[in-house]
Write a protein that holds these residues in place. Structure first.
Motif, PDB file in Angstrom:
ATOM      1  N   LYS A 118     102.248  59.172  42.368  1.00 12.29           N
ATOM      2  CA  LYS A 118     101.235  58.704  41.418  1.00 12.29           C
ATOM      3  C   LYS A 118      99.849  59.212  41.805  1.00 12.29           C
ATOM      4  O   LYS A 118      99.052  59.600  40.976  1.00 12.29           O
ATOM      5  CB  LYS A 118     101.228  57.177  41.373  1.00 12.29           C
ATOM      6  CG  LYS A 118     100.159  56.605  40.462  1.00 12.29           C
ATOM      7  CD  LYS A 118     100.169  55.095  40.434  1.00 12.29           C
ATOM      8  CE  LYS A 118      99.386  54.498  41.584  1.00 12.29           C
ATOM      9  NZ  LYS A 118      98.998  53.080  41.334  1.00 12.29           N
ATOM     10  N   GLN A 119      99.555  59.184  43.093  1.00 14.27           N
ATOM     11  CA  GLN A 119      98.257  59.675  43.570  1.00 14.27           C
ATOM     12  C   GLN A 119      98.353  59.912  45.064  1.00 14.27           C
ATOM     13  O   GLN A 119      99.201  59.340  45.731  1.00 14.27           O
ATOM     14  CB  GLN A 119      97.149  58.669  43.267  1.00 14.27           C
ATOM     15  CG  GLN A 119      97.354  57.321  43.938  1.00 14.27           C
ATOM     16  CD  GLN A 119      96.459  56.236  43.342  1.00 14.27           C
ATOM     17  OE1 GLN A 119      96.227  56.214  42.148  1.00 14.27           O
ATOM     18  NE2 GLN A 119      95.977  55.347  44.178  1.00 14.27           N
ATOM     19  N   ALA A 126      95.087  61.143  41.481  1.00 16.88           N
ATOM     20  CA  ALA A 126      95.967  61.118  40.312  1.00 16.88           C
ATOM     21  C   ALA A 126      95.544  62.169  39.297  1.00 16.88           C
ATOM     22  O   ALA A 126      95.176  61.835  38.170  1.00 16.88           O
ATOM     23  CB  ALA A 126      95.996  59.723  39.685  1.00 16.88           C
ATOM     24  N   GLU A 130      99.298  65.664  36.434  1.00 23.25           N
ATOM     25  CA  GLU A 130      98.982  65.671  35.002  1.00 23.25           C
ATOM     26  C   GLU A 130      98.441  67.033  34.588  1.00 23.25           C
ATOM     27  O   GLU A 130      98.749  67.540  33.502  1.00 23.25           O
ATOM     28  CB  GLU A 130      97.963  64.576  34.677  1.00 23.25           C
ATOM     29  CG  GLU A 130      98.503  63.140  34.777  1.00 23.25           C
ATOM     30  CD  GLU A 130      98.551  62.609  36.204  1.00 23.25           C
ATOM     31  OE1 GLU A 130      98.152  63.364  37.133  1.00 23.25           O
ATOM     32  OE2 GLU A 130      98.992  61.465  36.415  1.00 23.25           O
ATOM     33  N   HIS A 140     104.405  64.447  29.760  1.00 25.73           N
ATOM     34  CA  HIS A 140     104.306  63.778  31.053  1.00 25.73           C
ATOM     35  C   HIS A 140     104.028  62.287  30.931  1.00 25.73           C
ATOM     36  O   HIS A 140     103.460  61.832  29.939  1.00 25.73           O
ATOM     37  CB  HIS A 140     103.240  64.448  31.933  1.00 25.73           C
ATOM     38  CG  HIS A 140     101.872  64.556  31.319  1.00 25.73           C
ATOM     39  ND1 HIS A 140     100.844  63.720  31.639  1.00 25.73           N
ATOM     40  CD2 HIS A 140     101.380  65.427  30.390  1.00 25.73           C
ATOM     41  CE1 HIS A 140      99.763  64.061  30.959  1.00 25.73           C
ATOM     42  NE2 HIS A 140     100.061  65.094  30.185  1.00 25.73           N
ATOM     43  N   SER A 142     102.707  59.043  33.682  1.00 25.34           N
ATOM     44  CA  SER A 142     102.222  58.729  35.022  1.00 25.34           C
ATOM     45  C   SER A 142     102.631  57.318  35.427  1.00 25.34           C
ATOM     46  O   SER A 142     102.904  56.471  34.573  1.00 25.34           O
ATOM     47  CB  SER A 142     100.698  58.837  35.051  1.00 25.34           C
ATOM     48  OG  SER A 142     100.280  60.071  34.538  1.00 25.34           O
ATOM     49  N   SER A 145     107.692  53.298  36.980  1.00 28.22           N
ATOM     50  CA  SER A 145     108.384  52.405  37.914  1.00 28.22           C
ATOM     51  C   SER A 145     109.868  52.314  37.601  1.00 28.22           C
ATOM     52  O   SER A 145     110.612  51.591  38.254  1.00 28.22           O
ATOM     53  CB  SER A 145     107.763  51.017  37.875  1.00 28.22           C
ATOM     54  OG  SER A 145     107.960  50.459  36.593  1.00 28.22           O
ATOM     55  N   ARG A 159     106.367  52.999  32.188  1.00 25.00           N
ATOM     56  CA  ARG A 159     105.096  53.455  32.734  1.00 25.00           C
ATOM     57  C   ARG A 159     104.184  52.235  32.882  1.00 25.00           C
ATOM     58  O   ARG A 159     103.918  51.521  31.914  1.00 25.00           O
ATOM     59  CB  ARG A 159     104.492  54.452  31.739  1.00 25.00           C
ATOM     60  CG  ARG A 159     103.243  55.133  32.207  1.00 25.00           C
ATOM     61  CD  ARG A 159     102.071  54.753  31.358  1.00 25.00           C
ATOM     62  NE  ARG A 159     100.975  55.718  31.472  1.00 25.00           N
ATOM     63  CZ  ARG A 159     100.070  55.704  32.458  1.00 25.00           C
ATOM     64  NH1 ARG A 159     100.133  54.791  33.392  1.00 25.00           N
ATOM     65  NH2 ARG A 159      99.099  56.594  32.491  1.00 25.00           N
ATOM     66  N   GLU A 160     103.717  52.000  34.135  1.00 24.12           N
ATOM     67  CA  GLU A 160     102.912  50.810  34.414  1.00 24.12           C
ATOM     68  C   GLU A 160     101.465  51.028  33.972  1.00 24.12           C
ATOM     69  O   GLU A 160     100.873  52.072  34.239  1.00 24.12           O
ATOM     70  CB  GLU A 160     102.922  50.499  35.915  1.00 24.12           C
ATOM     71  CG  GLU A 160     104.300  50.230  36.503  1.00 24.12           C
ATOM     72  CD  GLU A 160     104.860  48.880  36.105  1.00 24.12           C
ATOM     73  OE1 GLU A 160     104.070  47.942  35.848  1.00 24.12           O
ATOM     74  OE2 GLU A 160     106.103  48.762  36.055  1.00 24.12           O
ATOM     75  N   ILE A 161     100.915  50.032  33.278  1.00 25.57           N
ATOM     76  CA  ILE A 161      99.470  50.045  33.010  1.00 25.57           C
ATOM     77  C   ILE A 161      98.937  48.657  33.371  1.00 25.57           C
ATOM     78  O   ILE A 161      99.726  47.755  33.667  1.00 25.57           O
ATOM     79  CB  ILE A 161      99.138  50.393  31.535  1.00 25.57           C
ATOM     80  CG1 ILE A 161      99.729  49.361  30.583  1.00 25.57           C
ATOM     81  CG2 ILE A 161      99.638  51.776  31.183  1.00 25.57           C
ATOM     82  CD1 ILE A 161      99.254  49.533  29.147  1.00 25.57           C
TER      83      ILE A 161
ATOM     84  N   ALA B  97      94.715  52.960  34.752  1.00 23.32           N
ATOM     85  CA  ALA B  97      95.922  53.791  34.770  1.00 23.32           C
ATOM     86  C   ALA B  97      95.889  54.806  33.626  1.00 23.32           C
ATOM     87  O   ALA B  97      96.065  56.005  33.836  1.00 23.32           O
ATOM     88  CB  ALA B  97      97.166  52.908  34.698  1.00 23.32           C
ATOM     89  N   GLN B 116      87.635  61.527  40.031  1.00 23.69           N
ATOM     90  CA  GLN B 116      88.265  60.246  39.676  1.00 23.69           C
ATOM     91  C   GLN B 116      87.680  59.102  40.493  1.00 23.69           C
ATOM     92  O   GLN B 116      87.216  59.300  41.617  1.00 23.69           O
ATOM     93  CB  GLN B 116      89.773  60.300  39.965  1.00 23.69           C
ATOM     94  CG  GLN B 116      90.556  61.325  39.176  1.00 23.69           C
ATOM     95  CD  GLN B 116      91.110  60.789  37.859  1.00 23.69           C
ATOM     96  OE1 GLN B 116      90.409  60.107  37.122  1.00 23.69           O
ATOM     97  NE2 GLN B 116      92.351  61.122  37.546  1.00 23.69           N
TER      98      GLN B 116
END
Ligand SMILES: Cc1cc2nc3c(=O)[nH]c(=O)nc-3n(C[C@H](O)[C@H](O)[C@H](O)COP(=O)(O)OP(=O)(O)OC[C@H]3O[C@@H](n4cnc5c(N)ncnc54)[C@H](O)[C@@H]3O)c2cc1C
Ligand SMILES: Nc1ncnc2c1ncn2[C@@H]1O[C@H](COP(=O)(O)O)[C@@H](O)[C@H]1O
Lengths: 252, 325
Positions: A118-119, A126, A130, A140, A142, A145, A159-161, B97, B116
């Motif tokens: 992820k990063q 991150a 991408e 894509h 990001s 999970s 995709r987690e937000i 995110a 970022q």
């Protein structure tokens, strides 16, 4: 299915890098480097695709000797081969530079799926994955999970937000970055660690004719310090709680 | 000179977007930049009214329902075109995110740099600078952005929003081709933390660690959250033990939060945990071990069993309420 997993080496998370006398560069030579914790999830996911679906898995890293170490870590977890895009010592690239440096190798490998962390935990950037996906014209997602291979042509990912998640359907070729929770990375077994030394590792040079220089100047690096009051109540709990509540009320 | 701010729609305008916008607006005033914003959700008029007095000249929106608001694939062509047509010099997004991944994809399309997770955006005599934490906030770098367009994502470091005047942005409506040609599709948007404040946006965070002792004993902590209007957080030890979902994890491999108040309960203060809450304005620690590292990193601490301290604190705070009213 051909899977590429992007791996990166970072200083151990408990270590504190020193600032060079010039006040602009960070000294990392003395530090212990490890595979980025988010990349461990990506490698584990890739190795499971190898074990469960017979996918061909190749790890790719751009960097110097530390990147080589990251590739060996991926080998020890079960990846079969790797490509090191060699970055001459002393050169540092931004996220833009790194994605452009990785691009020709990824084009040549032409994978169906690219997995990445992820990063990186040193910069929390991150952006390399991408960017790579956009440059390759891959769809894509990001911070994934959960990843399900629907059939040979599609993926379903969670995709987690903040405050929730998205369920996204992605056609291959695609790129996915991994978030905590997607799996529990294995601890490399000794036989795998020994085998890792003899797995094939190809080297590539940085692409020529591409301007990889940074579009910014680092003017200074400083140690972040937050002065805390450290007012500790260690006597009678009820008294401490009363005083704390009063302080919180005053500051609210 | 024009600057553009990306506003993230998660239902409504997110607090993170609003803070990024307000920070950028302050700098734009000093730089003499004309500030534009892009809203990818519906009901642009409502959003415009929330942007009153923030110094935004134009709010760009697409009045079509068919464009999925959270799909970068759907919006990137328009966004890229806008940056080119309007000759945007600086694009700012929230370091959420979605904000981070949209900005990374946009940066690739524009072949531009992206800084970022910045915590400050400054301008002096036409030069733009950002401050960006490195190594989980142990170090802080100051970058001078030399190339245009420059892209920056901002993380809230304060929730103060300054408004001046009553001016509303003008809404510019764009048209975009039908989304049928999209390759990826968002099948579902699921909210998990309905009813409880979202960690990344919260002004107060109450976190539990291994000292919570198990999955069943979080009632008091949740009640403290309710009394304070706080979001719940956790250490990795609590997450890895399976006591709480990883979405609640604060730290280097969890969320980074900068609330006004952070209350750590039964958390020892490992460097990877500190990474996630180092920039909190005030930190309170509750721990039964007087030598716990967290006491070196807090403003107020109480040495004691959290199962005694937290219920007492709830009582005290509730008792204060009538006074406050
Ligand atoms: C690569 C990597 C990434 C990591 N990322 C993160 C991260 O993102 N977030 C994170 O939190 N950690 C992270 N860690 C783990 C971190 O190193 C620590 O192990 C973890 O933070 C410890 O959690 P804890 O403080 O809850 O547990 P412990 O260190 O076990 O501390 C528990 C504390 O609770 C106190 N306590 C116990 N019972 C009570 C009671 N009844 N009342 C009051 N106090 C009590 C104890 O005195 C102790 O101080 C990471 C580690 C690595 C290697
Ligand atoms: N130098 C690199 N070589 C290979 N992969 C990288 C490199 N840097 C970043 N990545 C990948 O991109 C992910 C996110 O990195 P970043 O965009 O730097 O935060 C990492 O977790 C890696 O999977």
């Amino acid at each position: 299915m051909k899977v590429v997993v992007l791996v990166n080496a970072v200083p151990d998370t408990a270590a504190t890098p020193e600032i060079a006398p010039d006040g602009r560069t960070v000294l990392t030579e003395q530090l212990e480097f490890v595979l980025d914790p988010y990349d461990e999830y990506a490698v584990e996911e890739a190795v499971r695709l190898k074990e469960n679906l017979g996918a061909e898995v190749i790890a790719v890293s751009l960097g110097g000797n530390m990147a080589r170490k990251a590739l060996r870590c991926a080998f020890a977890m079960g990846v079969e081969s790797g490509v090191l895009v060699r970055l001459p010592e002393g050169i540092e690239l931004t996220g833009r530079g790194r994605s452009l440096g990785l691009l020709p190798t990824l084009r040549e490998l032409a994978p169906d799926l690219i997995l990445a962390g992820k990063q990186t935990v040193d910069s929390d950037d991150a952006q390399v994955p991408e960017r790579v996906a956009e440059l390759l014209d891959f769809v894509h997602a990001s911070a994934v999970s959960q990843l399900t291979i629907v059939d040979t042509a599609r993926l379903l990912v969670k995709r987690e937000i903040e405050g929730g998640h998205l369920l996204i359907d992605l056609p291959l070729p695609a790129l996915v970055t991994t978030e905590k929770g997607i799996n529990v990375p294995r601890y490399p077994a000794l036989p795998q660690v020994l085998k890792a030394k003899s797995k094939p590792l190809h080297e590539m040079a940085l692409p020529l004719g591409v301007d990889l220089t940074a579009g910014w100047q680092v003017e200074s690096v400083t140690r972040q310090q937050t002065a805390r009051r450290q007012q500790i109540f260690s006597g009678e709990i009820s008294t401490g709680v009363q005083q704390l509540a009063e302080l919180l009320r005053q500051e609210a | 000179m024009r600057w553009l701010v990306l506003l993230e729609p998660r239902g409504e305008l997110t607090p993170g977007s609003l803070v990024a916008l307000a920070t950028t607006a302050g700098t734009a005033r000093l730089a003499g930049a004309e500030l534009h914003a892009l809203w990818t959700g519906s009901a642009a008029e409502d959003v415009a009214s929330r942007l009153r007095g923030l110094g935004i000249t134009t709010l760009h929106a697409v009045p079509a329902e068919h464009l999925p608001p959270l799909s970068h694939e759907a919006w990137l062509p328009l966004l890229t075109q806008m940056v080119k047509d309007l000759e945007i010099a600086l694009i700012v997004g929230p370091a959420s995110a979605l904000g981070k991944s949209w900005m990374a994809a946009l940066a690739a399309r524009l072949d531009a740099e992206l800084a970022q997770n910045c915590i400050a955006l400054e301008t002096t005599q036409g030069t733009l600078r950002v401050r960006k934490p490195l190594y989980a906030g142990k170090l802080l770098a100051e970058l001078r952005l030399d190339r245009q367009p420059a892209l920056v994502t901002l993380r809230p470091s304060s929730f103060q929003i300054e408004r001046s005047g009553e001016a509303l942005p003008v809404i510019a409506h764009h048209t975009v081709n039908n989304s049928n040609s999209l390759r990826s599709s968002i099948k579902d948007v699921v909210k998990v933390s309905a009813g409880i404040a979202e960690l990344a946006d919260a002004r107060i965070v109450v976190s539990g660690g291994r000292g919570m002792g198990g999955a069943d004993d979080w009632t008091a902590l949740r009640e403290l959250c309710q009394v304070l209007g706080a979001a719940l957080g956790a250490s990795r030890a609590a997450v890895d033990a399976g006591w709480i979902h990883h979405a609640y994890q604060v730290g280097q491999t969890g969320k980074v939060v900068s609330p006004d108040l952070y209350i750590a309960c039964g958390i020892s203060g490992a460097v990877q945990h500190l990474a996630g809450m180092r920039s909190a304005h005030k930190v309170v620690a509750i721990n039964k071990d007087p030598t716990a590292e967290i006491f070196q990193h807090c403003d107020y601490g109480i040495v004691g069993d959290l199962f005694e301290v937290v219920p007492m604190l709830i009582q005290e705070l509730k008792a204060q309420r009538p006074q406050a009213a």
